[in-house]
Motif scaffolding. Structure first.
Motif, PDB file in Angstrom:
ATOM      1  N   ALA A 157      13.574 -20.404  54.865  1.00  0.00           N
ATOM      2  CA  ALA A 157      12.988 -20.752  56.359  1.00  0.00           C
ATOM      3  C   ALA A 157      13.734 -20.418  57.476  1.00  0.00           C
ATOM      4  N   ILE A 158      15.044 -20.590  57.630  1.00  0.00           N
ATOM      5  CA  ILE A 158      15.806 -20.269  58.621  1.00  0.00           C
ATOM      6  C   ILE A 158      15.623 -18.642  59.014  1.00  0.00           C
ATOM      7  N   ALA A 159      15.974 -17.993  57.588  1.00  0.00           N
ATOM      8  CA  ALA A 159      16.009 -16.571  57.714  1.00  0.00           C
ATOM      9  C   ALA A 159      14.436 -16.158  58.218  1.00  0.00           C
ATOM     10  N   ILE A 160      13.507 -16.523  57.986  1.00  0.00           N
ATOM     11  CA  ILE A 160      12.091 -16.232  58.322  1.00  0.00           C
ATOM     12  C   ILE A 160      11.763 -16.691  59.810  1.00  0.00           C
ATOM     13  N   PHE A 161      12.414 -17.623  60.409  1.00  0.00           N
ATOM     14  CA  PHE A 161      12.525 -18.047  61.533  1.00  0.00           C
ATOM     15  C   PHE A 161      13.143 -16.963  62.572  1.00  0.00           C
ATOM     16  N   ALA A 162      14.254 -16.312  62.060  1.00  0.00           N
ATOM     17  CA  ALA A 162      14.895 -15.438  62.819  1.00  0.00           C
ATOM     18  C   ALA A 162      14.147 -14.104  62.615  1.00  0.00           C
ATOM     19  N   VAL A 163      13.465 -13.567  61.577  1.00  0.00           N
ATOM     20  CA  VAL A 163      12.553 -12.463  61.546  1.00  0.00           C
ATOM     21  C   VAL A 163      11.615 -12.499  62.591  1.00  0.00           C
ATOM     22  N   LEU A 164      11.061 -13.647  62.589  1.00  0.00           N
ATOM     23  CA  LEU A 164       9.850 -13.951  63.692  1.00  0.00           C
ATOM     24  C   LEU A 164      10.387 -13.910  64.878  1.00  0.00           C
ATOM     25  N   ALA A 165      11.478 -14.329  65.217  1.00  0.00           N
ATOM     26  CA  ALA A 165      12.202 -14.275  66.424  1.00  0.00           C
ATOM     27  C   ALA A 165      12.424 -12.751  66.919  1.00  0.00           C
ATOM     28  N   ILE A 166      12.811 -11.819  66.102  1.00  0.00           N
ATOM     29  CA  ILE A 166      13.024 -10.620  66.384  1.00  0.00           C
ATOM     30  C   ILE A 166      11.909  -9.786  66.551  1.00  0.00           C
ATOM     31  N   HIS A 167      10.776 -10.126  65.938  1.00  0.00           N
ATOM     32  CA  HIS A 167       9.401  -9.336  66.320  1.00  0.00           C
ATOM     33  C   HIS A 167       8.964 -10.129  67.495  1.00  0.00           C
ATOM     34  N   ALA A 168       8.814 -11.225  67.736  1.00  0.00           N
ATOM     35  CA  ALA A 168       8.184 -11.774  68.797  1.00  0.00           C
ATOM     36  C   ALA A 168       8.837 -11.533  70.103  1.00  0.00           C
ATOM     37  N   THR A 169      10.195 -11.152  69.921  1.00  0.00           N
ATOM     38  CA  THR A 169      11.028 -10.342  71.016  1.00  0.00           C
ATOM     39  C   THR A 169      11.219  -8.897  71.340  1.00  0.00           C
ATOM     40  N   SER A 170      10.468  -8.281  70.425  1.00  0.00           N
ATOM     41  CA  SER A 170      10.722  -6.833  70.302  1.00  0.00           C
ATOM     42  C   SER A 170      10.292  -6.072  71.489  1.00  0.00           C
ATOM     43  N   ARG A 171       9.209  -6.559  72.382  1.00  0.00           N
ATOM     44  CA  ARG A 171       8.966  -5.916  73.452  1.00  0.00           C
ATOM     45  C   ARG A 171       9.589  -6.288  74.691  1.00  0.00           C
ATOM     46  N   THR A 172      10.357  -7.730  74.753  1.00  0.00           N
ATOM     47  CA  THR A 172      10.737  -8.174  75.898  1.00  0.00           C
ATOM     48  C   THR A 172      12.047  -7.130  76.278  1.00  0.00           C
ATOM     49  N   LEU A 173      12.895  -6.504  75.374  1.00  0.00           N
ATOM     50  CA  LEU A 173      13.981  -5.742  75.992  1.00  0.00           C
ATOM     51  C   LEU A 173      13.544  -4.678  76.814  1.00  0.00           C
ATOM     52  N   ALA A 174      12.280  -3.939  76.683  1.00  0.00           N
ATOM     53  CA  ALA A 174      11.942  -2.992  77.756  1.00  0.00           C
ATOM     54  C   ALA A 174      11.160  -3.681  78.990  1.00  0.00           C
ATOM     55  N   GLU A 175      10.501  -4.668  78.523  1.00  0.00           N
ATOM     56  CA  GLU A 175       9.851  -5.269  79.623  1.00  0.00           C
ATOM     57  C   GLU A 175      10.431  -6.150  80.613  1.00  0.00           C
ATOM     58  N   THR A 176      11.710  -6.590  80.169  1.00  0.00           N
ATOM     59  CA  THR A 176      12.318  -7.537  81.031  1.00  0.00           C
ATOM     60  C   THR A 176      13.681  -6.854  81.674  1.00  0.00           C
ATOM     61  N   LEU A 177      14.125  -5.617  81.229  1.00  0.00           N
ATOM     62  CA  LEU A 177      15.319  -5.053  81.619  1.00  0.00           C
ATOM     63  C   LEU A 177      15.255  -5.153  83.243  1.00  0.00           C
ATOM     64  N   ASP A 178      16.665  -5.202  83.747  1.00  0.00           N
ATOM     65  CA  ASP A 178      16.833  -5.602  85.140  1.00  0.00           C
ATOM     66  C   ASP A 178      15.895  -6.759  85.760  1.00  0.00           C
ATOM     67  N   THR A 179      16.039  -7.856  84.918  1.00  0.00           N
ATOM     68  CA  THR A 179      15.206  -9.114  85.359  1.00  0.00           C
ATOM     69  C   THR A 179      16.408 -10.038  84.800  1.00  0.00           C
ATOM     70  N   SER A 180      16.327 -11.439  85.380  1.00  0.00           N
ATOM     71  CA  SER A 180      17.336 -12.362  84.915  1.00  0.00           C
ATOM     72  C   SER A 180      16.867 -12.811  83.456  1.00  0.00           C
ATOM     73  N   MET A 181      15.589 -12.295  83.141  1.00  0.00           N
ATOM     74  CA  MET A 181      15.207 -12.741  81.728  1.00  0.00           C
ATOM     75  C   MET A 181      15.940 -12.008  80.425  1.00  0.00           C
ATOM     76  N   PHE A 182      16.148 -10.867  80.978  1.00  0.00           N
ATOM     77  CA  PHE A 182      16.773  -9.920  80.053  1.00  0.00           C
ATOM     78  C   PHE A 182      17.976 -10.613  79.127  1.00  0.00           C
ATOM     79  N   HIS A 183      18.964 -10.920  79.543  1.00  0.00           N
ATOM     80  CA  HIS A 183      19.979 -11.252  78.725  1.00  0.00           C
ATOM     81  C   HIS A 183      19.332 -12.470  77.664  1.00  0.00           C
ATOM     82  N   PRO A 184      18.788 -13.531  78.202  1.00  0.00           N
ATOM     83  CA  PRO A 184      18.377 -14.546  77.026  1.00  0.00           C
ATOM     84  C   PRO A 184      17.530 -13.946  75.853  1.00  0.00           C
TER      85      PRO A 184
END
Length: 385
Positions: free
Chosen positions: A15-42
């Motif tokens: 269950a913990i491992a699948i939570f991590a899988v989903l976290a990776i996929h749910a945030t996959s677009r955020t790295l490009a979309e939030t670059l140069d904003t305060s949200m990028f690091h989190p």
């Protein structure tokens, strides 16, 4: 041969491992979309710190296989049963979902007009390489380990003490390939896609093998207990957790500097800290699993066990739910954006879990789509710690 005790805590691990899988996929677009904003690091932290997900599943596969078979003779009958179960519960669902994602891809790309021969060739390649969708490579890796498993098992059964060296052997093989691939690419000889080859995960699989072989003596070190704290093992556990956090944070910060400051360093540093963090995660996740299971048969524990038991189906299904969720018109500021990403994670988890658990409960041939059904718990509710 007496059957090994089942370890129900491993469902919480899943269950913990699948939570991590989903976290990776749910945030996959955020790295490009939030670059140069305060949200990028989190978001970067969530995405990169969760990269232990697939390695931890590989570790668990190694652990379960060697735990169940190390004291059993893998003759023709046992081997036949071993591979028939994998064919039924792993390969059949993999093929079904590959077909589903193939249809989804072709429909989304409006490419059904291609010649039939080209469509068939494309589908064949997808099935062979696990590329019908971004997450299916994992099944190809596991199939490779299933092919190699009888030989590995034979080696450890012949020379049992070799198990103590298994993680080192895994590291040497894995890093030998990483270095060879890196420098052969540099000189233009070849390039192999590392992520879809089992050898790039050998350290995790063989760590799982070693822990399985020595589980009866290791579990007093792996399972946090009051007695363990009193006997001085608590210091080892604290060091393990601190190293785990440190390795994960360093890995995140390397990527942060790369994204924001365009820092150029040898790619092997990323590889090294990712590897260290994932190896430590395999052990830390076992500890967390036993701690959560030891909290009693609470709603949280029962839910985690259920999620873990459905994890293969959740893994296969969740990208489709994320795909359709992302079609929703989500607007607003940083708070709304964050809520949208969290919402995607929740939809992927809860939606997949609901579909898979209902299918297993009410649809007899659900194994064709989602693999092996969760085992009915009897005496395994007893703690193994």
């Amino acid at each position: 041969m007496e059957k090994k005790e089942r370890i129900p805590q491993l469902d919480i691990y899943r269950a913990i491992a699948i939570f991590a899988v989903l976290a990776i996929h749910a945030t996959s677009r955020t790295l490009a979309e939030t670059l140069d904003t305060s949200m990028f690091h989190p978001f970067l932290f969530v995405n990169k710190f969760s990269q232990f997900a697939v390695p931890s599943f590989v570790f668990l596969s190694g652990f379960v296989l060697f735990y169940n078979y190390i004291d059993r003779s893998l003759g023709g009958k046992t081997l036949g049963k071993f591979y028939s179960r994998r064919l039924i519960y792993i390969i059949v669902p993999y093929v079904m979902f590959s077909l589903f994602y193939f249809v989804l891809k072709m429909t989304a790309g409006h490419t059904w007009g291609l010649p039939p021969a080209e469509l068939a060739s494309k589908l064949g390649k997808y099935l062979w390489t696990g590329t019908a969708y971004t997450h299916l490579y994992y099944v190809i890796i596991i199939i490779q380990f299933y092919v190699l498993f009888p030989l590995m098992l034979w080696c450890l059964q012949k020379v049992r003490r070799l198990a103590a060296w298994a993680p080192i052997i895994g590291l040497l093989l894995q890093w030998g390939f990483v270095l060879l691939n890196k420098y052969m690419v540099t000189h233009g000889y070849w390039h192999l896609t590392k992520g879809s080859l089992a050898i790039t995960y050998f350290s995790y699989f063989l760590l799982g093998a070693a822990v399985a072989v020595y589980y009866s003596s290791l579990k007093k070190w792996l399972i946090p207990t009051r007695e363990g704290w009193r006997s001085g093992k608590g210091f080892v556990w604290i060091v393990l957790w601190l190293l785990w956090i440190a390795a994960g944070v360093i890995h995140v910060e390397l990527w942060f500097n790369n994204y924001t400051k365009k820092t150029v360093i040898n790619s092997l540093w990323y590889e090294a800290f990712s590897n260290i963090h994932a190896l430590l995660s395999c052990l830390v996740l076992m500890q967390i699993s036993f701690l959560l299971y030891g909290a009693g048969r609470s709603l949280l524990t029962r839910s985690l066990v259920s999620v873990g038991a459905c994890s293969f189906g959740i893994y296969l299904l969740h990208p489709a739910l994320l795909y359709f969720y992302r079609k929703l018109p989500l607007h607003g500021g940083s708070l709304a954006y964050t809520a949208g990403i969290v919402g995607g994670w929740l939809v992927a988890l809860l939606g997949s879990w609901l579909v898979v658990s209902i299918a297993f409960r009410y649809v007899k041939p659900a194994w064709i789509i989602f693999g092996s059904a969760p085992q009915k718990s009897k005496s395994e509710a007893k703690h193994t710690g």
